[in-house]
Scaffold this active site. Structure first.
Site, PDB file in Angstrom:
ATOM      1  CD  GLU A 245      -2.914  -1.036   0.247  1.00  0.00           C
ATOM      2  OE1 GLU A 245      -3.218   0.086  -0.206  1.00  0.00           O
ATOM      3  OE2 GLU A 245      -3.423  -2.086  -0.182  1.00  0.00           O
ATOM      4  CB  CYS A 279      -1.878   7.051   1.497  1.00  0.00           C
ATOM      5  SG  CYS A 279      -3.314   6.228   2.204  1.00  0.00           S
TER       6      CYS A 279
END
Ligand code: NAD
Length: 510
Positions: A245, A279
């Site tokens: 990720e 993110c």
């Protein structure tokens, strides 16, 4: 505890790291960096205890792990204090993401895992004399490596899933926020899982890299593209599966028919919450020409009204890590030097001692500036005026990243079409971020933003091996395809080919 400096060597052969608050710069503590030998010893312990855990039914594992919820509720103030001390983020943000969302993740997964990980029977389209069952078997020992931006939640979410799936877990939290990793250790101790089933390994890249090399059965990594690439290379060499990720450069597309008030509020929240260190934060805006002035004016007013601080009530905290602050400063300076206009912010906050960068809005940016192309991971919102949605989409997709995106329009169909056209792991229409928080939504990037997904059914099952168990139903003494071979058998197979795949009825039935 965000500023990490070399500390004193306390144990022979071990480095130590001194940590300072990103908000006040006060020294907060020291941690010892765990070595490759420590990591190997932890894997050995985990391997011994894992079979006992895997032997429990999923529902029983869930019942045990759900005890972390009352523990988290009882320790909510302590959890928020630790995270605020480590990161400087506003208490409301720490509470919402690290306490509420964490409780929700534990509840969600412990309740649903028994169904999602139950054996499945699959009816076979061709081999009608066989029975197929799929069993979700644990992988063994899972290494989880996490970043500093949501230090508890990003560790807790994969950890709960991996444990529910029957694995042991070794967590290597960021060296920037090690104490949140230890919080998770406390919470899981309160559930009375077997000793050694979950262990925290403190340290920096040395410890992380040792974990990847330590013979674990999966790595779940959340962090930067740069480190993710190294982790993937090592996993490739060791043939260890990994989920990555990684970073993003999430675009926001504002159409002419958008609700500009909502879009401007969404832009400001999406860009500046957690000081942009998310993110899936909004990192670049493409707004169509006819509403660009009105939209930009609203965004600037709302941004200028944000309160930055280190204590009391405030909206935006500091950068958590000095190296990230330098990236932000460098990208804004480059943009300014190349003609971008700073409408608000654009500098370190002169009134606060820590790593505070003022929430910043830029216009007159161009598509080739670093601020529009590379992850900023800070409180900066560059706005680019575009001719139309097609141009917005072209710019949005011309990126090496593809984590998340958001699209703003009052027309549902247009929103759906744009969402499908954005090259992105997930997309939000008339809202922002969200996708990581919604546990049922599979989350993971395309392009350089990652490999694999967390959350959703597949996220949970990615901590298992889907073992196929095929059994014969009737117990005939021999099978048609077994020995001996003959011309007659071949001719029969040719007839099967002609009938099953060569006729409409055969294709319908097969
Ligand atoms: P980072 O890559 O510097 O560090 C992440 C973790 O990897 C840390 O625990 C670090 O100690 C460890 N590490 C460092 N070198 C290693 C190595 N060689 N082998 C194994 N582990 C190693 O990332 P960061 O600065 O902590 O976090 C910020 C980044 O994380 C941003 O790019 C952000 O976009 C990304 N992120 C992604 C998601 C997502 O879900 N996609 C979520 C949060 C943050």
């Amino acid at each position: 505890m965000a500023i990490v400096e070399p500390g004193e060597e306390k144990t022979i052969g071990r480095r130590s790291l001194r940590l300072r608050s990103p908000a006040t710069l006060d020294v907060l503590g020291e941690i010892e960096v765990q070595t490759a030998a420590d990591v190997r010893a932890a894997v050995e312990v985990a391997r011994k205890v894992q079979p006992e855990w895997a032997a429990l039914k999923v529902a029983e594992r869930g019942r045990i792990l759900a005890r972390a919820i009352p523990a988290l509720i009882a320790r909510q103030d302590d959890v928020v204090d630790t995270i605020v001390r480590e990161t400087g983020k506003p208490r409301t943000e720490a509470f919402a993401v690290e306490v509420l969302a964490a409780c929700d993740a534990i509840q969600y997964w412990t309740k649903r895992a028994p169904r999602l990980l139950a054996d499945r029977s699959v009816s076979l389209h061709l081999l009608k004399t066989k029975r197929l069952r799929i069993a979700y078997r644990p992988l063994g020992v899972v290494g989880i490596i996490t970043p500093w931006n949501f230090p508890l939640m990003l560790a807790l979410n994969p950890t709960i899933q991996a444990l529910l799936a029957g694995n042991a877990v070794l967590l290597k939290p960021s060296e920037v926020t090690p104490y949140s990793g230890l919080l998770l250790q406390d919470l899981l101790r309160a559930t009375r899982i077997p000793e050694g089933l979950f262990q925290v390994l403190l340290g920096d890249g040395e410890t992380g890299s040792a974990l990847v090399e330590a013979g674990v059965d999966k790595i779940s990594f959340t962090g930067s593209v740069r480190t993710g690439r190294k982790v993937a290379e090592a996993c490739g060499r060791n043939l260890v599966p990994c989920t990555l990720e990684l970073g993003g450069k999430d675009p926001m597309i504002v159409c002419a028919d958008a609700d500009l008030e909502r879009a401007a509020n969404g832009a400001v929240y999406g860009a500046f919450s957690n000081a942009g260190q998310i993110c899936v934060s909004t990192e670049r805006v493409y707004v169509v020409d006819e509403v660009a002035d009105a939209f930009t004016q609203k965004v600037v007013e709302k941004t200028a009204a944000l309160r930055q601080g280190a204590s009391g009530e405030f909206d935006v905290g500091p950068m958590i890590w000095p190296a990230q602050l330098q990236i932000v400063e460098r990208q804004v300076e480059e943009a300014r030097a190349r003609g971008a206009r700073v409408l608000t912010g654009g500098r370190r906050n002169p009134d606060l001692p820590g790593l505070f960068y003022e929430p910043t809005v830029l216009t007159d940016v161009t598509h080739d500036m670093t601020i529009m192309r590379e992850e900023t991971f800070g409180p900066v919102l560059p706005i680019l005026r575009v001719r139309d949605e097609a141009e917005a989409l072209r710019f949005a997709n011309d990126s090496r990243y593809g984590l998340n995106a958001n699209v703003w329009t009052r027309d549902r169909r247009r929103g759906d079409l744009l969402a499908r056209a954005v090259q992105s792991g997930s997309v939000v229409v008339n809202d922002c971020m969200l996708t990581y928080g919604a546990t049922e939504s599979p989350f993971g990037g395309v392009k350089e933003s990652g490999i694999g997904q967390v959350n959703g059914e597949n996220g949970l099952r990615s901590f298992c091996h889907a073992q196929s168990i095929m059994s014969d139903r009737f117990g005939a003494k021999n099978e048609f395809l077994w020995y001996p071979y003959s011309g007659k058998k071949l001719a029969w197979l040719q007839r099967v080919l002609r009938w099953v795949w060569g006729t409409p009825l055969g294709r319908l039935l097969s």
